[in-house]
Design an enzyme around this catalytic site. Structure first.
Site, PDB file in Angstrom:
ATOM      1  N   CYS A 115       0.740  -1.265   0.196  1.00 48.68           N
ATOM      2  CA  CYS A 115       0.119   0.003   0.003  1.00 48.68           C
ATOM      3  C   CYS A 115       0.844   1.215  -0.002  1.00 48.68           C
ATOM      4  O   CYS A 115       0.716   2.252  -1.065  1.00 48.68           O
ATOM      5  CB  CYS A 115      -0.845  -0.041   1.062  1.00 48.68           C
ATOM      6  SG  CYS A 115      -2.200   1.174   1.066  1.00 48.68           S
ATOM      7  N   CYS A 116       1.885   1.312   0.718  1.00 48.82           N
ATOM      8  CA  CYS A 116       2.701   2.405   0.987  1.00 48.82           C
ATOM      9  C   CYS A 116       3.635   2.662  -0.596  1.00 48.82           C
ATOM     10  O   CYS A 116       3.832   3.719  -0.839  1.00 48.82           O
ATOM     11  CB  CYS A 116       3.780   2.257   2.106  1.00 48.82           C
ATOM     12  SG  CYS A 116       3.015   2.722   3.495  1.00 48.82           S
ATOM     13  N   CYS A 198      -1.146   8.226   7.506  1.00 46.77           N
ATOM     14  CA  CYS A 198      -2.470   7.734   6.932  1.00 46.77           C
ATOM     15  C   CYS A 198      -3.217   7.429   8.212  1.00 46.77           C
ATOM     16  O   CYS A 198      -2.705   6.674   9.182  1.00 46.77           O
ATOM     17  CB  CYS A 198      -2.220   6.763   6.025  1.00 46.77           C
ATOM     18  SG  CYS A 198      -1.327   7.298   4.435  1.00 46.77           S
ATOM     19  N   CYS A 201      -3.653   3.650   9.383  1.00 43.43           N
ATOM     20  CA  CYS A 201      -2.365   3.321   9.787  1.00 43.43           C
ATOM     21  C   CYS A 201      -1.526   3.931  10.845  1.00 43.43           C
ATOM     22  O   CYS A 201      -0.608   3.963  11.491  1.00 43.43           O
ATOM     23  CB  CYS A 201      -1.343   3.040   8.891  1.00 43.43           C
ATOM     24  SG  CYS A 201      -1.877   1.811   7.615  1.00 43.43           S
ATOM     25  N   CYS A 224       7.944   3.843   5.823  1.00 40.50           N
ATOM     26  CA  CYS A 224       6.909   3.819   4.626  1.00 40.50           C
ATOM     27  C   CYS A 224       7.431   3.276   3.392  1.00 40.50           C
ATOM     28  O   CYS A 224       6.948   2.868   2.470  1.00 40.50           O
ATOM     29  CB  CYS A 224       6.043   4.986   4.407  1.00 40.50           C
ATOM     30  SG  CYS A 224       6.782   6.551   4.061  1.00 40.50           S
TER      31      CYS A 224
END
Length: 228
Positions: A115-116, A198, A201, A224
């Site tokens: 995702c990062c 985010c 998280c 990240c």
């Protein structure tokens, strides 16, 4: 590898090791002109505030992951409205809805690294490609992975000069700069979020805990990928 940029970074790091943050940024502006960009997470406006003094009108890059807290977006907009900077809102190639459709919902829970990579690292690399030097707000005391951060370094992965003008600053230094200069601060800083990423998280941190312990809590993840 660009030998010239590597040499510039190494020589500048020696010369500017004890320089103030504004002096480092002024050198960067003089050296790279419009090919300099400042990255900002909008946990506060300190780095854009410093950059605006040394390089009025400088490009300030914010990575809009689609998962930010409303307070972070509000800080971004307030910083852009009150400082002489040029804000660039960098976005991923997919919206959150498009990512969910392809990879399933809540990828950040199942594979935070992926995702990062898609929502932070890829947009950063894409937008940085038009510059020769970039500025970060990394500080050495933030994490063990950042303890040896130089003020100026060569980013071999991107073939750029990377500047970390507040690397030597402690939290007390940062707090004093913010207070003395009336710098805008993300309201989450006053609500138990000393390190803000985010929303899915990032968790509140109890008093006395590691400020970054609320990031990806329970996953073993500490970065990240932007700076690794």
């Amino acid at each position: 590898m660009s030998t010239d940029l590597k040499t510039i970074a190494e020589e500048a790091n020696e010369r500017l090791a004890d320089a103030s943050a504004v002096e480092v940024l002024a050198w960067a502006r003089e050296t790279f002109g419009d090919e300099l960009v400042v990255t900002a997470s909008m946990a506060d406006g300190a780095l854009p505030h410093l950059a605006a003094q040394a390089a009025p009108g400088v490009d300030v890059l914010f990575i809009d992951t689609g998962y930010h807290f409303a307070e972070t977006i509000g800080t971004r907009d307030a910083v852009a409205a009150t400082l002489p900077i040029h804000l660039i809102n960098a976005t991923p190639q997919q919206t959150v809805a498009e990512q969910d459709a392809e990879y399933g919902e809540k990828l950040h829970d199942r594979d935070p690294n992926k995702c990062c990579a898609m929502r932070k690292v890829e947009p950063l690399n894409r937008y940085l490609s038009g510059y020769k030097a970039w500025v970060t707000g990394i500080r050495r005391e933030e994490a063990p992975t950042r303890a040896n951060t130089p003020v100026v370094e060569y980013d071999a992965k991107r073939d750029m000069v990377k500047l970390n003008p507040i690397a030597p600053w402690t939290q007390d230094d940062l707090d004093a700069y913010i207070q003395d200069n009336g710098v805008l601060v993300n309201l989450l800083q006053y609500d138990g979020y000393p390190s803000i990423g985010c929303e899915p998280c990032t968790q509140r941190v109890a008093p006395g805990e590691d400020p970054r312990s609320g990031r990806w809590a329970g996953t073993g993840k500490v970065e990240c990928g932007l700076h690794t």
